[in-house]
Design an enzyme around this catalytic site. Structure first.
Site, PDB file in Angstrom:
ATOM      1  N   ASP A  14      35.482  18.735  59.082  1.00  0.00           N
ATOM      2  CA  ASP A  14      34.726  19.668  58.247  1.00  0.00           C
ATOM      3  C   ASP A  14      33.293  19.172  58.154  1.00  0.00           C
ATOM      4  OD1 ASP A  14      34.251  21.928  56.731  1.00  0.00           O
ATOM      5  OD2 ASP A  14      35.556  21.356  55.068  1.00  0.00           O
ATOM      6  N   ASP A  15      32.400  20.069  57.738  1.00  0.00           N
ATOM      7  CA  ASP A  15      31.006  19.675  57.588  1.00  0.00           C
ATOM      8  C   ASP A  15      30.803  18.803  56.357  1.00  0.00           C
ATOM      9  OD1 ASP A  15      31.509  21.782  55.815  1.00  0.00           O
ATOM     10  OD2 ASP A  15      29.664  22.859  56.249  1.00  0.00           O
TER      11      ASP A  15
ATOM     12  N   ASP B 274      33.154  18.257  49.157  1.00  0.00           N
ATOM     13  CA  ASP B 274      32.378  18.414  47.919  1.00  0.00           C
ATOM     14  C   ASP B 274      33.220  17.943  46.733  1.00  0.00           C
ATOM     15  OD1 ASP B 274      30.983  19.385  45.658  1.00  0.00           O
ATOM     16  OD2 ASP B 274      30.152  21.053  46.786  1.00  0.00           O
TER      17      ASP B 274
END
Length: 164
Positions: free
Chosen positions: A92-93, A96
């Site tokens: 994933d980028d 969070d």
């Protein structure tokens, strides 16, 4: 610092490519991996770069929706994959809050989970990452931004001056 204070961290295509390639270097030491599972949509670009660098030909996707523009909302699984993740790499980028990470970890408990960027609340969900940013930082990915004209500093300073 108030809850509504937000820092922005703009990431260019070139920086994202460098950071994803750095992630590939770290992952190469831990592989090999049989396949990549990209978390869409943000994980698609880093997954492509990592797949190229690690010569992984099989890429699948897990689709989880958790944002409306800049607002985090309840996560919804739109597409899953079968299996336990043994020998797989999840990409994933960004991690969070860790909500998406928890969902994917439950789906694929034996996979190695890697992100390019990580925030403190989500870091425990990830096995490997490259850059940590503060929890109140909003990363501006290149696919979410576009170049536009910026006034010179002197012109911006004159806006309230009425001498322009």
């Amino acid at each position: 610092m108030g809850d509504n204070v937000r820092h922005y961290y703009p990431v260019s295509w070139e920086q994202l490519h460098r950071d994803a390639k750095a992630l590939a270097w770290r992952l190469a030491e831990r592989g090999p991996y049989a396949r990549i599972v990209a978390i869409t949509r943000g994980g698609l670009v880093p997954a492509h770069i990592i797949a190229r660098e690690l010569d992984i030909r099989v890429i699948d996707t897990v689709c989880i929706s958790s944002y409306d523009d800049e607002t985090l909302r309840e996560s919804a699984v739109l597409k899953s994959v079968a299996g336990d993740g043994e020998g797989w790499l999840i990409v994933d980028d960004l991690v969070d809050t860790g909500k998406t990470g928890r969902i994917v970890r439950e789906m694929l408990p034996k996979a190695h989970f890697a992100t390019v960027y990580a925030k403190p609340a989500g870091r425990p969900m990830v096995d490997t990452f490259i850059t940590e940013v503060s929890q109140d930082t909003w990363i501006l990915f290149p696919w979410d931004t576009e170049p536009q004209y910026a006034k010179p500093i002197a012109a911006a300073a004159r806006v309230g001056d009425r001498r322009d």
